[in-house]
Motif scaffolding. Structure first.
Motif, PDB file in Angstrom:
ATOM      1  N   ASN A 280      -6.357  -8.754  -8.411  1.00  0.00           N
ATOM      2  CA  ASN A 280      -5.246  -9.575  -7.939  1.00  0.00           C
ATOM      3  C   ASN A 280      -4.394  -8.781  -6.954  1.00  0.00           C
ATOM      4  N   LYS A 281      -3.759  -9.510  -6.031  1.00  0.00           N
ATOM      5  CA  LYS A 281      -2.965  -8.876  -4.988  1.00  0.00           C
ATOM      6  C   LYS A 281      -1.516  -8.674  -5.448  1.00  0.00           C
TER       7      LYS A 281
ATOM      8  N   ALA B 124      -6.129 -13.557  -5.243  1.00  0.00           N
ATOM      9  CA  ALA B 124      -6.455 -13.396  -3.820  1.00  0.00           C
ATOM     10  C   ALA B 124      -6.485 -14.743  -3.094  1.00  0.00           C
TER      11      ALA B 124
ATOM     12  N   VAL C  55      -2.882 -16.131  -1.966  1.00  0.00           N
ATOM     13  CA  VAL C  55      -1.973 -15.346  -1.125  1.00  0.00           C
ATOM     14  C   VAL C  55      -1.423 -16.183   0.030  1.00  0.00           C
TER      15      VAL C  55
ATOM     16  N   VAL D  35       1.672  -8.517   1.830  1.00  0.00           N
ATOM     17  CA  VAL D  35       0.625  -8.199   0.858  1.00  0.00           C
ATOM     18  C   VAL D  35       0.473  -6.683   0.893  1.00  0.00           C
TER      19      VAL D  35
ATOM     20  N   GLU E  58      -3.099  -4.074  -4.310  1.00  0.00           N
ATOM     21  CA  GLU E  58      -3.755  -4.853  -5.353  1.00  0.00           C
ATOM     22  C   GLU E  58      -3.752  -4.108  -6.679  1.00  0.00           C
TER      23      GLU E  58
END
Length: 709
Positions: free
Chosen positions: A196-197, A316, A319, A335, A338
């Motif tokens: 996941n970001k 992801a 986003v 961003v 991660e």
């Protein structure tokens, strides 16, 4: 900033090398007293934080508590969040921005749980009101809270203001926030999945607030107002308002997996704690952080405490949707990295500047083993008291006087939930989603804990619970802000340990879980340490939103419920006329007293209820008088008039027999006299008769406005 040698040795041993400058600064801040609770964490196990109503307890950005569904129509459970934080040192250095950003921080803690903020309560502590510096700080702090809270549309509905000479060199600004959500919207600060970001949303990062966590973990120096100003954050409430609304949209759309607001230790603190809590690591590219100042170095980017920023964990594929919502609200969005299965890693210009085990960074600080000297109470040395002059002095004292000058600057009705306004024992909010009235009380009485830290802290808990019960609410949960001086001084640490134990013991007796909180130590200066100050914010629930007023109606019998104590320790009377005494004895079955008072307050025959606290019966009765209603009452002597045993209340009722029956076997009920329709307090005290009309009482109690307007 510098990492202490003993900590540097531990870090070097863990890493197998010397830390980089950025790593050393991160460890210094995250292992500071402010973040790691190195001196207080060993004591906090005294608190009970469990209960059927507790959804999320200590350890997250805010606690989450389940509300009773009184109308039975809700499809899902209704939750409230509770959080409290201190902004003490910043508010001394820069009272306006220090207090304002304290509001912003606790509101973002609320957002990170998926909740919408619905109320604030601030508890403020200053030096002697007669000092010019105190008035300067008071004016700046109140203006900062008002401007920020009003601009973001969150009502400030309650709190307290206290004056004590020992806050002269170090005021306290403690702010609590309550938020509202349902069970589907709940998120936490625990990372969910590698890959996941990590997305940074909000204002751009600048150089303000650098080293704020370490600054809050040391005594205030004599030149703090000039030398430490860079450690104070600068707030932008209009960006915070946009962030509040954007957060709502992000939660509504189901785009957030976990969240943490950027407060102490900035991005480094928020991101490392988020991934460590989930058992993960992170890889963050600091160059991607949107910045408002040129040529920022990695240490500045990691540690800046610039305001109005949130760190989100986002899938992801989500986003772009997050970026679209941020753009809609004109908020920055980056961003930055991660979630990973490895270390907590930060890079800058292609170089690795941080590479450490996340749990070691977030939770590896060693605890302090400090000496404590158990506090003692003063020996009794009561003064002779002239009732008439003492009444005037106590009723007009800044601690017991009206705080109207403060709360009139706050918007306390925005949001259309405030059912009972500031100036009463507790605020009441209408949670229509559950048909429930949510009562809020917050504060502490430093004169009590200065006199007797353990029993004074017990009294603080009982006093807040009594405030809720006086409005017909049953206490539900509490959060605390534990403020103390330099814990390395054995007498200071002994007093701090005593307030922790006292607060924990009384909350347990009341069956009120303490679900979260904040610790602020090193509130010490060249003026000396502050009194140990256990601010408590407590919420209670009731069926519906109506509550009995604190003001006399003029048609009923006036009763005193609860048992007093032949002791004046910690009282405003002794503060005004001198002398000393031991602290009052508290009721043995406090929980039953509070529950019974809540039932009595909700009875149709009850016309008014007001708790007895600072200033004793003298102040309670004076506060109940209006231009339309007064009372003709009698008490035994000066001690009975001015002693401050909590857990008592004045009740005006049309059915005194029912009140006596309700308290039978619980606490004594004393008939004080009758309410009247003449707007005068007629008071007989052991042969001395006073008659004070509402206009005179109002002029005595308006000392803050008279001096500050």
């Amino acid at each position: 900033m510098s990492l202490p040698d003993s900590d540097r040795e531990l870090v070097t041993a863990e890493l197998g090398r010397d830390p980089t400058p950025t790593e050393a600064a991160l460890f210094e801040n995250l292992w500071s007293e402010h973040c790691a609770y190195r001196s207080s964490r060993p004591l906090l196990s005294a608190f009970s934080s469990e209960g059927e109503q507790v959804v999320v307890g200590p350890g997250d950005d805010a606690a989450v508590v389940r509300l009773p569904d009184n109308d039975g129509t809700s499809d899902s459970e209704t939750y409230v969040t509770m959080g409290i934080e201190s902004h003490n040192h910043p508010s001394y250095v820069d009272p306006y921005d220090g207090a304002a950003t304290g509001v912003g921080g606790i509101v973002r803690d609320t957002l990170s749980m998926g909740a919408y903020p619905i109320a604030l309560a601030d508890s403020l502590y200053f030096g002697g009101f007669d000092r010019e510096h105190t008035r300067y700080l008071l004016d700046g702090v109140v203006e900062g809270i008002a401007d920020y809270g009003n601009a973001i549309g969150v009502p400030t509905v309650g709190g307290s203001v206290e004056f004590h000479d020992d806050y002269e060199g170090n005021p306290l600004v403690n702010v609590a926030c309550v938020g509202l959500l349902d069970e589907e919207r709940l998120v936490t600060a625990e990372a969910q999945e590698a890959g996941n970001k990590l997305v940074l949303v909000g204002n751009a990062t600048g150089r303000d607030g650098l080293g704020g966590a370490s600054f809050a973990s040391e005594d205030l120096a004599e030149d703090a107002e000039t030398e430490d100003r860079p450690a104070v954050q600068v707030g932008d409430p209009y960006s915070e308002k946009l962030l509040i609304e954007a957060n709502e949209d992000l939660i509504d759309a189901g785009l957030i997996q976990s969240a943490r607001d950027l407060g102490a230790a900035g991005l480094g603190g928020a991101s490392s704690e988020l991934v460590a809590k989930g058992g993960f690591g992170a890889r963050i590219e600091l160059d991607r952080v949107h910045q408002r100042e040129p040529n920022m170095n990695p240490l500045e980017i990691v540690l800046a405490e610039s305001q109005e920023r949130m760190c989100y964990e986002v899938r992801a594929e989500d986003v772009d949707a997050v970026a679209e919502i941020a753009e809609r609200y004109d908020l920055g969005c980056s961003v930055i990295g991660e979630v990973t299965e490895g270390n907590y890693v930060c890079t800058f210009s292609g170089e690795t500047v941080v590479d450490v085990p996340p749990e070691f960074l977030a939770d590896g600080a060693p605890m302090n083993d400090l000496d404590a000297v158990e506090p003692t109470q003063p020996e009794p040395d009561r003064p002779d008291v002239d009732v008439e002059s003492a009444f005037e002095a106590v009723v007009s004292a800044p601690n017991t006087a009206s705080k109207r000058w403060v709360y009139r600057q706050y918007d306390h009705e925005v949001g259309a939930r405030t059912a009972l306004l500031p100036g009463d024992d507790a605020a009441v909010l209408a949670v229509r989603e559950a048909g429930t009235g949510l009562a809020i009380s917050a504060g502490a009485v430093p004169a009590w804990t200065d006199c007797a830290p353990y029993d004074g802290a017990r009294a603080v808990a009982l006093e807040n619970a009594t405030n809720l019960a006086a409005k017909g609410a049953t206490p539900l949960a509490a959060v605390d802000c534990l403020n103390g001086g330099n814990p390395e001084k054995p007498d200071v640490y002994g007093g701090f340990k005593a307030i922790v134990d006292g607060l924990a013991d009384m909350c347990r007796d009341l069956s009120v879980p303490v679900v979260g909180g904040n610790v602020s130590l090193y509130n010490d200066s060249v003026e000396g340490p502050i009194p140990p100050t256990p601010t408590l914010a407590m919420v209670g629930a009731k069926d519906g939103y109506d509550a009995p007023p604190a003001a006399f109606d003029g048609e009923g019998t006036v009763l005193l419920v609860g048992e007093g104590s032949d002791a004046l320790g910690g009282s405003e009377l002794l503060a005004q006329v001198g002398g000393s005494d031991r602290f009052p004895t508290l009721p043995e079955d406090a929980g039953n007293v509070v529950a019974t008072l809540a039932d009595v307050a909700d009875a149709d025959s009850t016309l008014a209820v007001h708790d007895v606290s600072s200033g004793g019966l003298a102040v309670a009765l004076a506060e109940m008088v209006t231009a339309e209603a007064g009372a003709d009452v009698a008490v035994d002597d000066a001690v009975a008039l001015f002693e401050e045993t909590p857990g008592r209340a004045v009740v005006e009722t049309t059915d005194p027999a029912a009140v006596a029956a309700a308290f039978d076997g619980v606490a004594p009920v004393t008939t004080l006299g009758e309410a009247t329709a003449d707007g005068t307090l007629s008071l007989s005290v052991d042969g001395t008769n006073l008659a004070v009309d509402a206009e005179t009482i109002a002029s005595l109690r308006d000392v803050l406005a008279a001096e500050l307007d």
